[in-house]
Each structure stands twice: as structure tokens, then as C-alpha cells.
Enzyme design. Structure first.
Site, mmCIF file in Angstrom:
data_model
loop_
_atom_site.group_PDB
_atom_site.id
_atom_site.type_symbol
_atom_site.label_atom_id
_atom_site.label_comp_id
_atom_site.label_asym_id
_atom_site.label_seq_id
_atom_site.Cartn_x
_atom_site.Cartn_y
_atom_site.Cartn_z
ATOM 1 N N ARG A 76 0.843 -1.207 0.000
ATOM 2 C CA ARG A 76 0.000 0.000 0.000
ATOM 3 C C ARG A 76 0.880 1.260 0.000
ATOM 4 O O ARG A 76 1.124 1.855 -1.039
ATOM 5 C CB ARG A 76 -0.960 -0.036 1.201
ATOM 6 C CG ARG A 76 -2.104 0.948 1.103
ATOM 7 C CD ARG A 76 -1.749 2.358 1.456
ATOM 8 N NE ARG A 76 -1.388 2.509 2.868
ATOM 9 C CZ ARG A 76 -0.966 3.655 3.381
ATOM 10 N NH1 ARG A 76 -0.851 4.719 2.614
ATOM 11 N NH2 ARG A 76 -0.629 3.743 4.657
ATOM 12 N N ASP A 77 1.401 1.622 1.142
ATOM 13 C CA ASP A 77 2.197 2.850 1.233
ATOM 14 C C ASP A 77 3.411 2.775 0.312
ATOM 15 O O ASP A 77 3.781 3.755 -0.348
ATOM 16 C CB ASP A 77 2.635 3.039 2.696
ATOM 17 C CG ASP A 77 3.047 4.449 3.020
ATOM 18 O OD1 ASP A 77 3.733 5.071 2.202
ATOM 19 O OD2 ASP A 77 2.708 4.937 4.114
ATOM 20 N N CYS B 18 3.370 9.653 0.972
ATOM 21 C CA CYS B 18 2.044 10.090 0.525
ATOM 22 C C CYS B 18 2.199 11.053 -0.640
ATOM 23 O O CYS B 18 2.815 12.104 -0.504
ATOM 24 C CB CYS B 18 1.311 10.777 1.685
ATOM 25 S SG CYS B 18 -0.266 11.471 1.159
ATOM 26 N N HIS C 237 3.723 4.288 12.721
ATOM 27 C CA HIS C 237 4.026 4.289 11.292
ATOM 28 C C HIS C 237 4.930 5.501 11.080
ATOM 29 O O HIS C 237 4.458 6.638 11.116
ATOM 30 C CB HIS C 237 2.666 4.407 10.576
ATOM 31 C CG HIS C 237 2.678 4.635 9.110
ATOM 32 N ND1 HIS C 237 1.921 3.874 8.250
ATOM 33 C CD2 HIS C 237 3.275 5.551 8.329
ATOM 34 C CE1 HIS C 237 2.061 4.310 7.021
ATOM 35 N NE2 HIS C 237 2.889 5.332 7.036
ATOM 36 N N HIS D 50 7.695 7.443 8.985
ATOM 37 C CA HIS D 50 8.490 7.677 7.770
ATOM 38 C C HIS D 50 9.887 8.136 8.173
ATOM 39 O O HIS D 50 10.097 8.713 9.248
ATOM 40 C CB HIS D 50 7.788 8.690 6.866
ATOM 41 C CG HIS D 50 6.678 8.046 6.086
ATOM 42 N ND1 HIS D 50 6.822 7.611 4.800
ATOM 43 C CD2 HIS D 50 5.418 7.710 6.458
ATOM 44 C CE1 HIS D 50 5.693 7.048 4.395
ATOM 45 N NE2 HIS D 50 4.823 7.089 5.389
ATOM 46 N N ASN E 289 9.253 5.066 3.915
ATOM 47 C CA ASN E 289 9.029 4.514 5.257
ATOM 48 C C ASN E 289 10.335 4.040 5.885
ATOM 49 O O ASN E 289 11.330 3.809 5.195
ATOM 50 C CB ASN E 289 8.097 3.297 5.155
ATOM 51 C CG ASN E 289 6.653 3.713 4.992
ATOM 52 O OD1 ASN E 289 6.001 4.050 5.972
ATOM 53 N ND2 ASN E 289 6.157 3.717 3.765
#
Ligand code: COA
Ligand code: ZN
Length: 309
Positions: free
Chosen positions: A17-18, A241, A208, A210, A250
């Protein structure tokens, strides 16, 4: 250092996803699933592997339903999660057979607008509708810009607490505190996690983080010292994002697992196999690899350490 570090950590891998959402060039579905298969082979047991968002917003996620079908049939035991921005996306996730979603809301309303074109009110109204329509669905909140926002700067902790309460009142079951643009520092992580814990002692929280400013692992240590034992990471350090100017990758899954294992904290993940996923990314995907371990010798390769082991 606190003596209360967790003995075990759950890694929720978010490469699918990310990680993939910020790759400009289309990644063919079979390459996506090859990476996810290798992550599964490495022992990842929970994945946020796609998102059910508008393909106009994130074209890379257009094959979400196909990837979901692959994951569900191949890994019936795995905890499979998709990110969703609204009721419609959540219904698509449920139709794809998922039992858990990460519903995204930004603490900064400016970023909520930029990312998903919604006010807090609209996001919260949809959350309420989701909980009513799908009472069986587990709703994690992917709480963005918890530590800072690219548009308005540092996020006041009281806004974080306010939004968590609003979400819990509408059926959310857990929360991920996201440093969306990677501007948190360890002192801030201590303070914010402690404030959340004090206010919501029974809430399951994940972090989460980054790695934009290279503080991902330092921030991880701060969170561990506060007792956090769930972290979201992406292989090779992919991610970011697309609607947050300056956002970068990340904290990488392999660097996280390497650090935790070196600290004596179990993850259930096999590091060598994890590096196999990074190798597929390196070979097949046009993206910068920012994770450190993938470009270094592993601990066991240093002979002077191996002698002692
Ligand atoms: N999945 C697929 N399509 C969706 C959708 C979803 N979850 N939600 C809306 N759409 C479609 C609508 O049907 C509409 O299609 P059309 O133009 O062909 O009629 C279009 O998307 C716009 O819908 P609208 O409700 O007006 O939404 P919007 O333009 O205000 O965009 C979002 C809102 C939430 C759909 C969009 O901003 C989005 O998907 N953002 C995700 C961003 C993201 O993933 N960021 C990174 C992760 S944090
Ligand atoms: Zn992120």
C-alpha cells in the site's frame, strides 16, 4: 533506557500500500504479488497490501481487487488489511473479502483535504456509516499527520487526542499513529505516545514512522520504550504520501527487523528472506531503495561478529 521493552513486536508490512502508492511507473500486478509472496515467505503475518481508493487519485492501486483475491486465496491465515478513504472504498474492501480496513483520516484538516478531499466532519460521518453498514468489520484508524503536517506545521497533541476520541465513539477498534512526512523526533514520540496511552489506556496502538529525516529507527526506539509493540514498515523503505509535499519513504521493514533482532526482540520474520523481497524490488521496480541493510553487509556477514555468535 527503559527496562520494559517488549519481548515481541508485530511487524505490519505496508509495502503493497504505502510502498507501491508512491511509485510513479505502473507496477504490473504479477510483480506486486511476487513481492508480497516473498514477504509472506519471510514470515510477515499481517500486511496492509493495497488500498481501495479512487484510481484517479492513485492509479497504482487500480488493481486492488485482483491483488486482494490473490492474497486471500493464497494466505487464508494472514491478517490482510487495506487502506480506505471513504464508505465506498470500505465497501469495496468488504466485497473483496477483507475483515479489517485502515480507514485514513489526517489530524490536520488541511492534509485531509489535500489527501482525500474531505473535512473532518465528512470523514467522521463516513466512519459512522461504515460501522453501521459493516458491524463485523474491524476498523483501524490510519491517523495521518500525527506529528506534523506539510501545510500547517507541528500537530498539537490535543487535536490528536480529540480525533482519536471521535473515531472511537464511531466504532474504530484501534489506531495507527502515522508520521506521514517523517518529521517526528524521539522526544516528541515519547510525549505523544504517552499522552495517547494516558488518555486511552486500553487502546491498541501502532506506529508508522516515515524516515524522511533519518529518524525512523530512533523514533521506533522511543515508541518501544513507551511500550508500543506494533510497527508499520515497508520493504526497501519504499513509500510516501503523494499528497504530502516532501514526504519520503518509510522506515524499511528489513532495517526494523534487523534492529529488533539485534536488541533481542522477536518478530517472527526471517531477515534473509526479507532481503529476497528487496532484491525483487531492486530488479523489477523503478524506485529508490532507501533501506540501509539492503546496501550493507548483514550482521552475520561480519566475520568478527559471526565468530562470537
Ligand atoms: N474507490 C474507487 N473510486 C472511488 C472511490 C473509491 N474509494 N471513492 C470515490 N471514487 C470515484 C467516484 O466514483 C468518482 O468517479 P467518477 O469521477 O468516475 O464519477 C471519483 O472517484 C471522485 O469521487 P468523489 O466522491 O467526488 O471523490 P473526490 O474526487 O472528492 O476524491 C477520494 C475523494 C477519497 C475518492 C480520493 O481523494 C482518493 O481516493 N484519495 C486517496 C488518496 C490516497 O490514497 N492517499 C494516500 C494514502 S494515505
Ligand atoms: Zn505512510
Amino acid at each position: 533506557m527503559s527496562g520494559n521493552l517488549p519481548k515481541k513486536v508485530q511487524i505490519t508490512d505496508i509495502t503493497g500500500r504505502d510502498g507501491f502508492q508512491n511509485v510513479k511507473q505502473w507496477i504490473p500486478t504479477e510483480i506486486k504479488t511476487a513481492v508480497l509472496d516473498q514477504l509472506a515467505a519471510a514470515g510477515i503475518r499481517k500486511m496492509e497490501f493495497t488500498s481501495f481508493v479512487s484510481p484517479k487519485a492513485i492509479p497504482q492501486m487500480a488493481d486492488a481487487a485482483i491483488v486482494a483475491e490473490h492474497m486471500r486465496t493464497k494466505y487464508p491465515e494472514m491478517e490482510l488489511v487495506a487502506l480506505t478513504p471513504n464508505l465506498r472504498g470500505t465497501q469495496n474492501a468488504v466485497a473483496a473479502g477483507l475483515k479489517e480496513v485502515s480507514y485514513v483520516i489526517s489530524v490536520s484538516e488541511a492534509h485531509n483535504k489535500a489527501n482525500i478531499n474531505r473535512t473532518h466532519e465528512a470523514s467522521l460521518a463516513d466512519l459512522e456509516a461504515i460501522a453501521k453498514v459493516s458491524p463485523e468489520l474491524f476498523i483501524n484508524i490510519s491517523l495521518s499527520t500525527v506529528f506534523g503536517c506539510p501545510f500547517v506545521g507541528e500537530t498539537p497533541a490535543n487535536r490528536v487526542l480529540w480525533l482519536i476520541r471521535e473515531c472511537l465513539q464511531r466504532g474504530a477498534g484501534s489506531v495507527t499513529l502515522c508520521d506521514t512526512i517523517g518529521v517526528a523526533n524521539p522526544v516528541q514520540v515519547h510525549a505523544v505516545v504517552r499522552a495517547v496511552r494516558e488518555k486511552f489506556p486500553d487502546l491498541r496502538i501502532a506506529l508508522h514512522l516515515h524516515d524522511t529525516h533519518g529518524m525512523g529507527l530512533a523514533n521506533t526506539l522511543a515508541a518501544l520504550e513507551e511500550g508500543v509493540d506494533i510497527f508499520e514498515t515497508a520493504a526497501a523503505g519504499l513509500g510516501g504520501c503523494p499528497f504530502a509535499p516532501g514526504a519520503a519513504g518509510n522506515t524499511s521493514t528489513e532495517d526494523m527487523v534487523n534492529m529488533l533482532h539485534r536488541m533481542g526482540i522477536a518478530t517472527g520474520v526471517n531477515l534473509e528472506r526479507l532481503l529476497g523481497a528487496v532484491a525483487i524490488i531492486r530488479e523489477k521496480i523503478d524506485a529508490a531503495i532507501t533501506g540501509r541493510l539492503a546496501s550493507a553487509r548483514t550482521y552475520s556477514e561480519f566475520s568478527f561478529y559471526s565468530c562470537k555468535a
